[in-house]
Design an enzyme around this catalytic site. Structure first.
Site, PDB file in Angstrom:
ATOM      1  N   GLU A  16      17.899 -65.657  31.881  1.00 29.39           N
ATOM      2  CA  GLU A  16      18.016 -64.385  32.590  1.00 29.39           C
ATOM      3  C   GLU A  16      16.903 -64.296  33.617  1.00 29.39           C
ATOM      4  OE1 GLU A  16      19.007 -60.447  30.755  1.00 29.39           O
ATOM      5  OE2 GLU A  16      16.974 -59.941  31.415  1.00 29.39           O
ATOM      6  N   TYR A  48      20.085 -55.982  36.978  1.00 28.34           N
ATOM      7  CA  TYR A  48      20.549 -54.945  37.913  1.00 28.34           C
ATOM      8  C   TYR A  48      19.532 -53.816  37.904  1.00 28.34           C
ATOM      9  CZ  TYR A  48      24.867 -52.650  39.842  1.00 28.34           C
ATOM     10  OH  TYR A  48      25.850 -52.079  40.614  1.00 28.34           O
ATOM     11  N   ARG A 106      25.938 -50.039  30.194  1.00 27.00           N
ATOM     12  CA  ARG A 106      25.746 -48.641  30.588  1.00 27.00           C
ATOM     13  C   ARG A 106      24.495 -48.518  31.439  1.00 27.00           C
ATOM     14  NH1 ARG A 106      23.483 -44.091  26.652  1.00 27.00           N
ATOM     15  NH2 ARG A 106      21.671 -45.354  27.163  1.00 27.00           N
ATOM     16  N   GLY A 107      23.399 -49.076  30.975  1.00 21.73           N
ATOM     17  CA  GLY A 107      22.136 -48.987  31.697  1.00 21.73           C
ATOM     18  C   GLY A 107      21.354 -47.749  31.321  1.00 21.73           C
ATOM     19  N   ALA A 126      29.407 -47.907  28.383  1.00 23.68           N
ATOM     20  CA  ALA A 126      29.756 -49.247  28.869  1.00 23.68           C
ATOM     21  C   ALA A 126      31.251 -49.510  28.706  1.00 23.68           C
ATOM     22  CB  ALA A 126      28.943 -50.299  28.124  1.00 23.68           C
ATOM     23  N   LYS A 166      34.428 -53.096  22.405  1.00 23.42           N
ATOM     24  CA  LYS A 166      34.215 -53.876  23.633  1.00 23.42           C
ATOM     25  C   LYS A 166      34.982 -55.187  23.574  1.00 23.42           C
ATOM     26  CE  LYS A 166      29.570 -52.048  24.520  1.00 23.42           C
ATOM     27  NZ  LYS A 166      28.116 -52.393  24.603  1.00 23.42           N
ATOM     28  N   GLN A 177      19.901 -58.444  22.873  1.00 21.53           N
ATOM     29  CA  GLN A 177      18.598 -58.048  23.372  1.00 21.53           C
ATOM     30  C   GLN A 177      17.555 -58.871  22.610  1.00 21.53           C
ATOM     31  OE1 GLN A 177      16.285 -57.248  25.474  1.00 21.53           O
ATOM     32  NE2 GLN A 177      17.247 -55.278  26.000  1.00 21.53           N
TER      33      GLN A 177
END
Length: 284
Positions: A16, A48, A106-107, A126, A166, A177
């Site tokens: 990443e 992002y 979602r952020g 999300a 999802k 994460q």
């Protein structure tokens, strides 16, 4: 497409990276991507900015990875501060750059959003973004997960129910994460499989290379810190280079144990540090 790569290769190594905040930092960012690509990752994800504040830069970096470096790019896309129109524009820009892989998130709520804006946002979760993206059948969608559950979820069962939703909506693989206790990840994967989730779950690893990094990492992920890591930080807190080496060694130990447990791949949070990433890749 990353979906095909994961299906055929089974075990992947991915990185990443994040786009630069300033335009004059782009040349250096491309050099960083060159060095990371030379380590032969299977794909590279690009983060992002909050509310899409750096979405153009995300797509520029992802396009460079995809077209110049010929490595599959996974562009993050958050929706909390986005409109349907802005998401559609980003999809058009992605297609122009040949990027077909999206990490749908979602952020975090942007600081500029008022309560009124936040409560009337067009994408609440999300899953709302995933539903919208599913109109573009040529995209491969990825999702995020938390080894110790999302900090906003009331319990693990609820968190896993959203993860399962999802998957049912089209997410092909998940990236976790960061975490520092592998047992937490193993328990999470076992619970996910028991809940009927069959997609690959790739563990995310971030090496601790400085004392102040640990606070930021825990805040971002909600992860617990095992005694071995807390002792390491305490022992080397006033010796930056020794802490860096010990942090890399801890990450390598984590990854070796994960590989021994036959995980679906390894995702390294590189923090745009090719030297550290190379040391880890060489060691594993």
């Amino acid at each position: 497409m990353i979906e095909d790569l994961i299906e055929n290769k089974k075990k992947t190594l991915s990185f990443e990276v994040f786009p630069p905040k300033k335009d004059d930092e782009f040349d250096n960012a491309f050099e960083v991507m060159d060095k990371l690509s030379a380590l032969h990752p299977d794909f590279i994800s690009v983060t992002y900015g909050a509310g899409g504040s750096r979405s153009k830069k995300t797509l520029d970096i992802a396009g460079y990875i995809q077209n110049t470096l010929h490595t599959d790019a996974l562009a993050h896309m958050t929706c909390v501060g986005s409109t349907i129109a802005s998401i559609d524009e980003n999809i058009r820009e992605m297609k122009i750059r040949g990027v077909r892989n999206i990490m749908a998130l979602r952020g975090d709520r942007p600081e500029y959003m008022t309560d009124e804006q936040y409560n009337s946002r067009e994408f609440e979760h999300a899953t709302d973004l995933i539903k919208h993206l599913n109109q573009n059948l040529e995209l491969t969608l990825a999702g995020a997960c938390y080894a110790e559950k999302h900090f906003e979820a009331p319990d693990l069962a609820t968190d896993l129910s959203y993860m399962k939703l999802k998957e049912e909506m089209g997410v092909r693989f998940f990236v976790s994460q960061l975490f520092y206790d592998n047992d937490c990840f193993y328990r999470f994967v076992e619970a996910a499989r028991s809940a009927g989730i069959t997609s690959p779950i790739i563990p995310g690893i971030m090496p601790i290379t400085s004392a102040n990094q640990i606070t930021k990492s825990v805040t971002l992920s909600g992860s617990s810190i095992p005694k071995a890591l807390s002792d390491l930080i305490a022992n080397y807190s006033d010796k930056p280079e020794d802490l860096r080496k010990a942090g890399i060694a801890f990450a390598v130990s984590q990854i070796r144990d994960l590989k021994a447990h036959d995980v679906d791949g390894i995702h390294l949070y590189t923090m745009n540090r090719p030297k550290t990433t190379k040391e880890i890749v060489d060691a594993i």
